[in-house]
Write an enzyme that holds these catalytic residues in place. Sequence first.
Site, PDB file in Angstrom:
ATOM      1  N   LYS A 127      -3.162 -45.710  34.775  1.00  0.00           N
ATOM      2  CA  LYS A 127      -2.620 -44.341  34.737  1.00  0.00           C
ATOM      3  C   LYS A 127      -3.025 -43.551  35.963  1.00  0.00           C
ATOM      4  CE  LYS A 127      -1.263 -43.469  30.048  1.00  0.00           C
ATOM      5  NZ  LYS A 127      -1.356 -42.642  28.862  1.00  0.00           N
ATOM      6  N   LYS A 209       4.325 -54.654  29.797  1.00  0.00           N
ATOM      7  CA  LYS A 209       4.521 -54.268  28.382  1.00  0.00           C
ATOM      8  C   LYS A 209       5.654 -53.237  28.255  1.00  0.00           C
ATOM      9  CE  LYS A 209       1.662 -50.300  27.536  1.00  0.00           C
ATOM     10  NZ  LYS A 209       0.756 -49.504  26.804  1.00  0.00           N
ATOM     11  N   LYS A 212       7.252 -46.428  26.587  1.00  0.00           N
ATOM     12  CA  LYS A 212       8.215 -45.333  26.460  1.00  0.00           C
ATOM     13  C   LYS A 212       8.307 -44.519  27.744  1.00  0.00           C
ATOM     14  CE  LYS A 212       4.811 -43.178  23.411  1.00  0.00           C
ATOM     15  NZ  LYS A 212       4.274 -43.453  22.177  1.00  0.00           N
TER      16      LYS A 212
HETATM   17  P1  TYM Z   1      -0.001 -45.383  22.231  1.00  0.00           P
HETATM   18  O1  TYM Z   1       0.535 -44.077  21.795  1.00  0.00           O
HETATM   19  O2  TYM Z   1       0.184 -45.782  23.656  1.00  0.00           O
HETATM   20  O3  TYM Z   1       0.595 -46.542  21.342  1.00  0.00           O
HETATM   21  C1  TYM Z   1       0.534 -46.506  19.907  1.00  0.00           C
HETATM   22  C2  TYM Z   1       0.359 -47.915  19.364  1.00  0.00           C
HETATM   23  O4  TYM Z   1       1.431 -48.760  19.811  1.00  0.00           O
HETATM   24  C3  TYM Z   1       0.888 -49.946  20.390  1.00  0.00           C
HETATM   25  N1  TYM Z   1       1.795 -50.395  21.462  1.00  0.00           N
HETATM   26  C4  TYM Z   1       2.322 -51.618  21.544  1.00  0.00           C
HETATM   27  N2  TYM Z   1       2.206 -52.693  20.754  1.00  0.00           N
HETATM   28  C5  TYM Z   1       2.898 -53.808  21.104  1.00  0.00           C
HETATM   29  N3  TYM Z   1       3.690 -53.879  22.209  1.00  0.00           N
HETATM   30  C6  TYM Z   1       3.828 -52.826  23.032  1.00  0.00           C
HETATM   31  N4  TYM Z   1       4.612 -52.912  24.084  1.00  0.00           N
HETATM   32  C7  TYM Z   1       3.129 -51.624  22.715  1.00  0.00           C
HETATM   33  N5  TYM Z   1       3.054 -50.404  23.296  1.00  0.00           N
HETATM   34  C8  TYM Z   1       2.229 -49.656  22.520  1.00  0.00           C
HETATM   35  C9  TYM Z   1      -0.468 -49.516  20.941  1.00  0.00           C
HETATM   36  O5  TYM Z   1      -1.338 -50.605  21.109  1.00  0.00           O
HETATM   37  C10 TYM Z   1      -0.945 -48.565  19.862  1.00  0.00           C
HETATM   38  O6  TYM Z   1      -1.542 -49.263  18.801  1.00  0.00           O
HETATM   39  N6  TYM Z   1      -4.901 -44.447  22.752  1.00  0.00           N
HETATM   40  C11 TYM Z   1      -3.847 -44.733  21.804  1.00  0.00           C
HETATM   41  C12 TYM Z   1      -3.682 -43.659  20.759  1.00  0.00           C
HETATM   42  C13 TYM Z   1      -4.967 -43.343  20.050  1.00  0.00           C
HETATM   43  C14 TYM Z   1      -5.592 -44.145  19.063  1.00  0.00           C
HETATM   44  C15 TYM Z   1      -6.748 -43.425  18.667  1.00  0.00           C
HETATM   45  C16 TYM Z   1      -5.294 -45.401  18.489  1.00  0.00           C
HETATM   46  C17 TYM Z   1      -5.701 -42.210  20.227  1.00  0.00           C
HETATM   47  N7  TYM Z   1      -6.788 -42.275  19.382  1.00  0.00           N
HETATM   48  C18 TYM Z   1      -7.621 -43.937  17.704  1.00  0.00           C
HETATM   49  C19 TYM Z   1      -6.167 -45.901  17.526  1.00  0.00           C
HETATM   50  C20 TYM Z   1      -7.310 -45.176  17.138  1.00  0.00           C
HETATM   51  C21 TYM Z   1      -2.515 -44.836  22.556  1.00  0.00           C
HETATM   52  O7  TYM Z   1      -2.364 -44.297  23.627  1.00  0.00           O
HETATM   53  O8  TYM Z   1      -1.541 -45.503  21.859  1.00  0.00           O
END
Ligand code: TYM
Length: 344
Positions: A127, A209, A212
């Site tokens: 990032k 990966k 969005k």
């Molecule tokens: P975020 O918002 O980027 O993504 C949410 C969830 O989606 C999963 N994910 C994917 N899984 C498979 N293939 C993909 N291409 C893909 N893209 C995203 C992510 O692994 C995630 O599980 N930091 C986290 C949000 C967060 C969080 C937390 C998660 C904040 N606090 C506490 C768990 C516990 C994030 O940015 O996810």
Amino acid sequence: MEEVKQNPVQEAKPERKKIMLSGIQPTGTFTLGNYLGAVRNWRQTQEDFQCAYFIADLHSLTVRQEPAKLRKQSIDAFALLLACGIDPAKSLVFIQSHVHAHAELGWILACYSMFGDLSRMTQFKDKSAKHADNVNAGLFTYPALMAADILLYQPDYVPVGEDQRQHLEFTRDVAVRMNSIYGSVFRVPDAYIVKAGAKIMSLQEPTKKMSKSDTNVNAFISILDEPNVIVNKFKRAVTDSETSVCYREGKDGINNLMSIYSVITGNTYEQIERDFAGKGYGDFKKAVGECVAEELRPVRERFAELTADKAAIEAIYRKGAETASHVAERTLDKVKKKIGLLAK
Ligand code: TYM
């Protein structure tokens, strides 16, 4: 006189339901990657676990957001969680910034997070390269806030996609560090990463990966895309110059499509190879597109119903904030006491 023994069945404590917790950022409509890697599994855990799922809006501030857009995206993301089947009658659903304890414990844990560990986070490196004009302190300490999100609720498992594994390891390290200094403060949670679907790749660059924030809309499926849009995006998916549908090292595009198809239909790779033997990539891409469109149809329909009644959504997140605050503050008070902050 013989001692009267208690009935061992009555004596045994009822088994505690294991706790699951996870979050998702409101930075745009969820992708098929978010859905298959995370949210779909969250729906499935609700019967067997005590679950808490939230919209990680504080995390999204690490990248500059437009206020009105962020507000809309947050409410839409909340409605999407519900549309994906997260049921407020079974799970705790809330918005991160509504629960003050997250930011407060986030600060405390930042003081127990090592600069070297934070510097190694691949998401920080990615990032900061992508947003070179805004490498802010929040982007750097993000994992400490994520650790707070998790540890406040003392979960057993954190269901996430593969890209969050490193942050989970970080969380465990912080929890173990605090426990070793102050005695038992936190439960040390395990990552809960499903094998299939944990890393859904871009449809245009299948070594990256699915995300969005990709500038090419053909690279990702948004879970609200119309069926014809979904089918067309799969038709355009980048594959290779061979013709047979089989899962093999180096066939990143086909491997990705096979994994999507396998998670949704439940068919094994061998079965898929058999079913599409002698057929070309065109037929396979169409089948994948159609099964994805069908899987997402109820989500799209439910989302439209839910967003027609904003007041009902607000009532759900207000109730969620109340319950979450109660749980989170219990842990926060415990932490404050252990580390030596004065009680009010
Ligand atoms: P975020 O918002 O980027 O993504 C949410 C969830 O989606 C999963 N994910 C994917 N899984 C498979 N293939 C993909 N291409 C893909 N893209 C995203 C992510 O692994 C995630 O599980 N930091 C986290 C949000 C967060 C969080 C937390 C998660 C904040 N606090 C506490 C768990 C516990 C994030 O940015 O996810």
